[in-house]
Write an enzyme that holds these catalytic residues in place. Structure first.
Site: not given
Length: 786
Positions: A33-34, A225-226, A256, A614
């Site tokens: 996504k980044t 973002d997020e 998340q 992670r």
């Protein structure tokens, strides 16, 4: 097509080149996504969108810096500098600097951190003569934070009888008065706390339509973002700014969303399509980070949640190793297992310490991990502990610097007015505070007019106060010509801070001196770095804002090779080849505080999902059968989250067992086996046995007769040598003087002497790290290695 776009897969390309209109990108863990956000910004600029008209809001300053660096390689450094990119707090602090006078604040307002807020609230509680047991300042600060994030101002609170009644029921009827005093004191001190940066931005955009129009026109393209971690206050700001052009792109993953305790509202992402017309929906479902086993295990976990958006995360990566599950007897044993496993993985696979992360639910769990890592000489770093900028000596220097920029800053002044000691006592300070409140002026203004006011302060003390004022005013004069580093260096010397610490020759004193040196190095580094940024001045005000908005993770340059220890909340957005998720026990993870409702439990499950995703290559899940809490050894049972993972993805190093109750009674005392009694009864051959006396097991020993289907935990270290695979645990072992052995806790050592007989056999062993120890062999956790 632009060459950089060829690096994207089909799913990533679609949202990247979608230029106009509202859009949402549901991005699974590790799905790139980044990269999509970065390339989308570069693509917009290549399509003629002015970089000044793009606003990108990220979760951390570190993420913003990395994205800007990537964009710079595509579109050039000079254009990338023009982007408005950063966290909500940093971007809106910048806007508030420009517009502060509209709200009655100075443009150089101070940003209070939680420590500053705590100190101010504690002062207010004391001045109001309230019971500090009922009015605990941290609870009060948390409640005020919640009010602000939900846009409940002092006025809104006063008009809400339900809130006032709830506080009265909680035996805190003065809550509203404390809230008002806190807000008034912050305003008088020219200070905003973190929550104000959002609240005041909402106030600015609501009360001044011309300001809203200005920034709507400026930010024609907005990227967030997020998005699943935004709270109500952030949501309203984004809605307001994007309302004119509707060119808003939000990226996030409902799986998340783990910050409800900080006010994050998962409904912001769940309901995005209802907030805007003709929303285009994109899904990033291919995970590039983790192995198939990790991805599929994480999917099997998150599928248990009822509240979620539809997506199927998959990966083309190798199957990889199964997730290893380890049971330990105690939290100390758990730490030793993790340290040994890291050590072995490093040796076998030629890995660095930075390839490993240990994640836990609460900070308190780090102690056992730290102890074990130290004994193995494995370097580590704890994230989220006491931040560098929260250390006393650093706060002292920063408080002087804050006073230079904003002399009305009450908390900074109270901290340094008598440090280093200059004979200004608490009684004098209390009189100054009372006078400042009475005249509705800052304490510094009272000091500047000390000769005109009747404060009942003797002439000697007045001279000291005048000297203090002169010192600060001299710094303000220097600030007009000096950069941040030159001023800070002068302040540390002129105030006597360096001299004060030089008196202390202890290791702690030396460490404090080194910290101040590191602070000056950091300021120098900041000054050099600001030369590359457009419109930056390398001023003290810019540095203080940078520090105020910094986080523990932002400060990490990643140059040291260490194992990372952190809570799962802090691990968000990070990745490591090897991840150990420790303390997987009921009432710890999931937390006992988060199992009252389905939504709370689902957030805990999302937290576990974040922890597991992670890991790139290998994940370890560990739990202990007993753990120290508040000084007491408490029995534990495995977390439900372990059971929720499909077994095909797990490698059970030690068998999972139900351990809700470890009986101390021998089952024989209750007579024959129930099934046998039933069989005899059916055959009409019921017989009675002689009464038997109850027999009790010794603590820790196995039952002589174990009923079918009952699994009794037998510590491996208490098994006979022949069954324990090399562990020396019993007095009849073949251990001899000169043997090289390894102990789980003390490491490697040489047997110097053996004495005693039978169950009292002892061995004197010289350990490399632990010195000489005398161990009782029947309990010793030893392995003969030479």
């Amino acid at each position: 097509m632009e060459t950089y776009l060829s690096q994207l897969n089909e799913a990533q390309l679609a949202p990247t080149i979608q230029k106009d209109g509202p859009m949402i990108v549901i991005a699974g863990a590790g799905s790139g996504k980044t990269r999509v956000l970065t390339f989308r910004i570069a693509y917009l600029m290549s399509q003629g969108v002015d970089s000044f008209n793009i606003l990108a809001l990220t979760f951390t300053n570190k993420a913003a810096r990395e994205m800007k660096e990537r964009i710079a390689t595509i579109v050039g450094t000079s254009e990338a500098k023009n982007l408005w990119m950063g966290t909500f707090h940093s971007v809106f602090a910048k806007i508030l600097r420009f517009e502060a006078d509209r709200l009655g604040y100075p443009s150089n307002f101070t940003i209070y951190d939680t420590q500053d807020s705590d100190r101010l609230i504690a002062s207010i509680i004391k001045e109001m003569n309230l019971d500090k047991e009922l009015y605990k300042y941290k609870q009060i600060r948390s409640r005020i934070s919640s009010y602000k994030n939900n846009l409940i101002t002092v006025k809104a609170y006063s008009q809400n009888p339900e809130l006032k009644e709830a506080d009265a029921m909680a035996r805190r009827p003065k809550m509203g008065e404390i809230y008002k005093n806190y807000v008034d004191r912050c305003f008088k001190a020219g200070a905003m706390d973190f929550d104000d940066l959002l609240l005041k931005t909402n106030e600015l955009l609501t009360r001044f339509p011309e300001v809203l129009a200005k920034y709507q026109d400026k930010f024609r393209y907005i990227l967030v973002d997020e998005y699943q971690d935004t709270n109500h206050s952030q949501y309203l700001i984004v809605r307001a700014l994007s309302d004119r052009f509707q060119n808003i792109c939000v990226v996030g993953d409902d799986a998340q969303s783990i910050y409800a305790f900080r006010g994050a509202n998962i409904n912001n992402i769940l309901n995005f399509q209802k907030d805007y017309d003709d929303v285009k929906l994109f899904r990033l479902e291919q995970n590039y980070r983790s192995t198939k086993n990790i991805v599929n295990a994480a999917n099997s976990i998150i599928d248990k949640n009822q509240t979620k958006l539809d997506k199927v995360v998959w990966t083309a990566n190798d199957d990889g190793a199964k997730i290893k599950v380890n049971r330990s007897l105690t939290d100390g044993d758990e730490g030793r297992f993790v340290a040994s496993s890291i050590f072995e993985n490093k040796m076998q696979n030629q890995l660095k310490n930075s390839d490993f992360a240990i994640l836990y639910r609460t900070n308190a769990q780090s102690r056992a991990m730290e102890d074990a890592l130290r004994k193995r000489d494995i370097p580590y770093r704890i994230y989220g502990g006491l931040s560098f900028y929260q250390r006393k000596e650093i706060k002292d220097v920063l408080s002087y610097l804050r006073l230079v920029i904003n002399p009305a800053d009450e908390e900074a002044l109270k901290r340094v007015i008598n440090y280093p000691a200059r004979g200004i006592g608490q009684t004098t300070l209390d009189r100054l505070i009372v006078a400042a409140n009475g005249y509705e002026r800052s304490i510094f203004e009272v000091l500047q007019n000390i000769d005109k006011l009747d404060l009942n302060i003797n002439s000697g003390t007045k001279n000291k106060l005048r000297d203090f004022v002169t010192t600060i005013e001299s710094f303000q004069v220097l600030n007009k010509t000096a950069n941040a580093f030159e001023l800070a260096e002068h302040v540390t010397k002129a105030t006597g801070l360096i001299r004060e610490l030089n008196k202390d020759g202890t290791p702690e004193g030396v460490a404090k001196m080194e910290n101040i040196e590191e602070l000056l190095n950091g300021i120098k580094d900041f000054v050099e770095g600001q030369k590359e940024i457009v419109d930056a001045t390398a001023s003290l005000a810019e540095f203080l804002e940078d520090v105020a908005l910094a986080t523990d993770l932002d400060a990490d340059k990643g140059d040291a090779d260490h194992v990372a220890l952190m809570t799962i909340h802090l691990a968000k957005g990070l990745e490591f080849p090897y991840v150990y998720i420790v303390g997987l026990e009921e009432d710890l993870f999931p937390s006992a505080m988060s199992m009252n409702t389905r939504s709370e439990l689902e957030e805990e499950r999302r937290l576990f999902y974040v922890a597991l995703t992670r890991a790139e290559k290998q994940a370890y899940l560990t739990y202990a059968l007993s753990r120290y809490r508040w000084g007491k050894l408490i029995d534990s049972e495995p977390s439900r989250f372990i059971e929720e993972i499909d077994e095909e993805f797990l490698d059970i190093i030690t068998p999972i067992e139900e351990r809700r109750f470890n009986p101390m009674l021998d089952a024989d005392i209750f007579g024959d086996d129930i099934s046998e009694i039933k069989r005899q009864a059916n055959a009409n051959k019921i017989r009675f046995k002689k009464p038997v006396q109850p027999t009790f097991k010794k603590k820790g020993a196995a039952a002589e007769k174990t009923p079918e289907k009952t699994i009794i935990s037998t510590p491996k270290n208490l098994k006979p040598v022949s069954k324990a695979g090399g562990n020396v645990n019993l007095f009849d072992s073949k251990l001899t003087v000169g043997n090289i052995v390894e102990h789980l806790r003390f490491g490697k050592g040489e047997v110097l002497q053996i004495e005693g007989a039978g169950s009292d056999t002892k061995a004197e062993i010289k350990f490399v790290n632990g010195g000489v120890k005398k161990l009782l062999l029947r309990f010793a956790k030893l392995e003969i290695i030479g």
